[in-house]
Design a protein around this motif. Sequence first.
Motif, PDB file in Angstrom:
ATOM      1  N   MET A   1       6.694  25.813 -66.923  1.00 59.99           N
ATOM      2  CA  MET A   1       6.875  26.743 -65.810  1.00 59.99           C
ATOM      3  C   MET A   1       8.037  27.694 -66.103  1.00 59.99           C
ATOM      4  O   MET A   1       8.877  27.416 -66.950  1.00 59.99           O
ATOM      5  CB  MET A   1       7.159  25.974 -64.530  1.00 59.99           C
ATOM      6  N   GLU A  88       3.507  29.439 -63.346  1.00 56.34           N
ATOM      7  CA  GLU A  88       3.104  28.524 -64.408  1.00 56.34           C
ATOM      8  C   GLU A  88       2.752  29.243 -65.701  1.00 56.34           C
ATOM      9  O   GLU A  88       2.676  28.612 -66.749  1.00 56.34           O
ATOM     10  CB  GLU A  88       1.923  27.678 -63.927  1.00 56.34           C
ATOM     11  N   ARG A  89       2.557  30.568 -65.642  1.00 57.01           N
ATOM     12  CA  ARG A  89       2.226  31.340 -66.838  1.00 57.01           C
ATOM     13  C   ARG A  89       3.065  32.612 -66.862  1.00 57.01           C
ATOM     14  O   ARG A  89       3.337  33.210 -65.817  1.00 57.01           O
ATOM     15  CB  ARG A  89       0.738  31.708 -66.868  1.00 57.01           C
ATOM     16  N   ASP A  99       3.678  30.273 -57.821  1.00 56.23           N
ATOM     17  CA  ASP A  99       2.894  29.035 -57.875  1.00 56.23           C
ATOM     18  C   ASP A  99       3.645  27.900 -57.175  1.00 56.23           C
ATOM     19  O   ASP A  99       3.027  27.037 -56.555  1.00 56.23           O
ATOM     20  CB  ASP A  99       2.621  28.662 -59.339  1.00 56.23           C
ATOM     21  N   TRP A 100       4.960  27.916 -57.326  1.00 52.72           N
ATOM     22  CA  TRP A 100       5.803  26.880 -56.725  1.00 52.72           C
ATOM     23  C   TRP A 100       7.023  27.535 -56.080  1.00 52.72           C
ATOM     24  O   TRP A 100       7.455  28.612 -56.507  1.00 52.72           O
ATOM     25  CB  TRP A 100       6.300  25.880 -57.772  1.00 52.72           C
ATOM     26  N   ARG A 125       3.644  24.509 -53.033  1.00 49.07           N
ATOM     27  CA  ARG A 125       2.769  24.877 -54.150  1.00 49.07           C
ATOM     28  C   ARG A 125       1.646  25.728 -53.577  1.00 49.07           C
ATOM     29  O   ARG A 125       0.947  25.304 -52.657  1.00 49.07           O
ATOM     30  CB  ARG A 125       2.192  23.645 -54.846  1.00 49.07           C
ATOM     31  N   GLN A 162       7.311  18.480 -61.249  1.00 47.69           N
ATOM     32  CA  GLN A 162       7.406  19.570 -62.230  1.00 47.69           C
ATOM     33  C   GLN A 162       8.683  20.376 -62.025  1.00 47.69           C
ATOM     34  O   GLN A 162       9.329  20.798 -62.989  1.00 47.69           O
ATOM     35  CB  GLN A 162       6.189  20.494 -62.136  1.00 47.69           C
TER      36      GLN A 162
END
Length: 306
Positions: A1, A88-89, A99-100, A125, A162
């Motif tokens: 991440m 995440e990308r 994403d988070w 999330r 994560q």
Amino acid sequence: MFVSRVALKNWRNFSSLDVRFREVTYVLGANAAGKSNLIDVFRFLRDIAMPSGGGLQRAVEERGGMSKLRCLHARSDPGVRIEVDFVERTERLGNTDPDWRYVLEIKETGRVYKRCSVVHEAAYRGGKLVAPSRPTAADGMDSELLTQTHLEQIQANKPFRQIKDLFDSTSYLHLVPQLVRYPANLSRPGVMGDPFGEEFLSRIATTAEKLRAEYLKRISNALTQAVPFFDKLEFERDEAGRPHLRARYKHFRPRGGWQREDQFSDGTLRLIGLLWSLMERRGLLLLEEPELSLNDSIVELLVERV
């Protein structure tokens, strides 16, 4: 991440801050503008998330308590709030929908025995809560629970492990050459994470032999381009078993001349520490003033190629 955004309230010299990040971000500014304080946000979260020796109370204590952590302008609203977004990308860096997201707000409580307590903590999330937002009903029944974050509790952080792992893997480097050269001659308390290089040689020594050889080979190749007459870098132990780095320099002698780390220049030591950290990093890597003791041409090359 990847960290995509940080929003702060009453943190250090920031009464309010909202900033977005790229995969590699450079923070530039005048003295006392808050560059180190921005970096310390991630160190603070790492110190909370560390599996051993961490936690909210120690992280605050290490920084001199809430009175030193809280912005001087925070009078009527004394809470310190940190909000961090993740993607995440890398291609999603710059998107406004993370994403988070992790949110932590803390403040000082107690009139006689002052301590730091959680005012609010939440993890999301895709915009949805993945764990109960704090304070919970259990917190209301036992206020002692609010002296710890869910981030530092294995069972509680399972839904957002994560995030915890990313914070925990954060490393900070501000290598001080004298501490690398003479760690045994300097009597001072250690700092969590060894950011100043006191245990740098020990870190190299405890790396698996094959991996250590591969790292040193890559560093050696880089140093041949950056350090005049440099030829080779090796790891060795002395008669007492202490770890050392030694380098060979080309000159008129057929086999060249060897030097140990106590003879390396400040710039060479800082560059070795920087390159080693880039190769071994598992998460966020925070570098404060990497241009110190490095040639301007090397700094420009790092900016282009990192």
